[in-house]
Design an enzyme around this catalytic site. Structure first.
Site, mmCIF file in Angstrom:
data_model
loop_
_atom_site.group_PDB
_atom_site.id
_atom_site.type_symbol
_atom_site.label_atom_id
_atom_site.label_comp_id
_atom_site.label_asym_id
_atom_site.label_seq_id
_atom_site.Cartn_x
_atom_site.Cartn_y
_atom_site.Cartn_z
ATOM 1 N N GLY A 194 0.679 -1.227 0.170
ATOM 2 C CA GLY A 194 0.104 0.064 0.004
ATOM 3 C C GLY A 194 0.675 1.125 -0.103
ATOM 4 C CD1 TRP A 230 5.143 3.131 -4.272
ATOM 5 C CD2 TRP A 230 4.729 2.827 -6.574
ATOM 6 N NE1 TRP A 230 6.297 2.968 -4.987
ATOM 7 C CE2 TRP A 230 6.024 2.869 -6.254
ATOM 8 C CE3 TRP A 230 4.158 3.046 -7.598
ATOM 9 C CZ2 TRP A 230 6.792 2.789 -7.309
ATOM 10 C CZ3 TRP A 230 4.946 2.586 -8.770
ATOM 11 C CH2 TRP A 230 6.239 2.570 -8.708
ATOM 12 C CG ASP A 282 -4.133 -11.890 -10.847
ATOM 13 O OD1 ASP A 282 -3.732 -10.822 -11.401
ATOM 14 O OD2 ASP A 282 -3.640 -13.210 -10.842
ATOM 15 C CE LYS A 284 8.887 -3.953 -8.916
ATOM 16 N NZ LYS A 284 9.229 -4.048 -7.358
#
Length: 240
Positions: free
Chosen positions: A92, A94, A131, A195
């Protein structure tokens, strides 16, 4: 999605150069049959990481919060009133950073995060426990946000196998799915941050981003460990 190195808090204070240091070095003793050497080294590094200590002091969910702080300090991505989607939000940090900077509140939430892992509630953040790769996830994110986002951020990484090339390919796949989502939902002028791992197979991803955004940057914030192969791709100014 699980995060390599533990992930993601607040105002832009505490960014570059703010991790602090300590002369006290914690050593983890190994007792026969109790802990693998690789696990002992990881734990020792974690206990001596100044960003880990600072994240606890500052009330951030994880050391990865400083990665977003440092990237934002450099590129000024987050602004008051923006709407944000955070992919792979656990634990959590970010979402925490984004909510505080854009001024998101429980009464007027402007940040939506998603992860198949449980994330404890955060002020001003709508959290979806599912997901991102599920077919229903993109629409549920958009329904929760209620408008096109100004910024899509992703600190997703596939669970590591220990095989560097396999880990790279699996994480690049997540980046590609996140990028496809971003270009389908972003407002014109919006940004995408994700990322990836260094490995040289992200040519198709880079081609897509360069086609859809006005500029693309490779970023390695100071909070990324020097020995880590992680890298961030920042695509700015979505052409729409």
């Amino acid at each position: 999605m699980s995060k390599a190195g533990g992930n993601k808090g607040g105002s832009r204070t505490g960014g570059r150069g703010g991790a602090g240091s300590s002369n006290l070095h914690v050593r983890v003793k190994k007792k026969a049959g109790t802990i693998k050497e690789s696990s002992r080294r990881w734990l020792e590094r974690h206990l001596n990481d100044p960003y880990v200590h600072k994240s606890r002091q500052d009330g951030y969910r994880s050391r990865a919060a400083y990665k977003l702080i440092e990237i934002n300090d450099r590129y000024n991505l987050l602004k008051k009133g923006q709407k944000i989607i955070d992919l792979g939000a656990a634990p959590g940090g970010w979402s925490q950073i984004a909510a505080r900077i854009v001024g998101s509140t429980d009464e007027n939430p402007q940040v939506v995060g998603i992860d198949y892992l449980h994330v404890d509630p955060l002020p001003g953040v709508i959290l979806l426990e599912m997901d991102f790769l599920d077919d229903e996830a993109p629409q549920k994110l958009m329904d929760a946000l209620g408008d096109k986002p100004d910024l899509v951020i992703s600190d997703m990484a596939a669970p590591t196998t220990g095989h560097r090339r396999t880990d790279h390919l699996r994480t690049v796949h997540l980046c590609e799915v996140a990028a496809d989502f971003a270009v389908s939902v972003l407002k014109p002028g919006g940004h995408f941050l994700t990322k990836t791992f260094q490995g040289g197979t992200e040519n198709e991803l880079l081609a897509l981003l360069k086609q859809k955004f006005r500029s693309v940057h490779h970023v390695k914030p100071p909070a990324s460990r020097a020995e880590s192969v992680e890298l961030y791709l920042l695509a700015r100014d979505f052409k729409g």
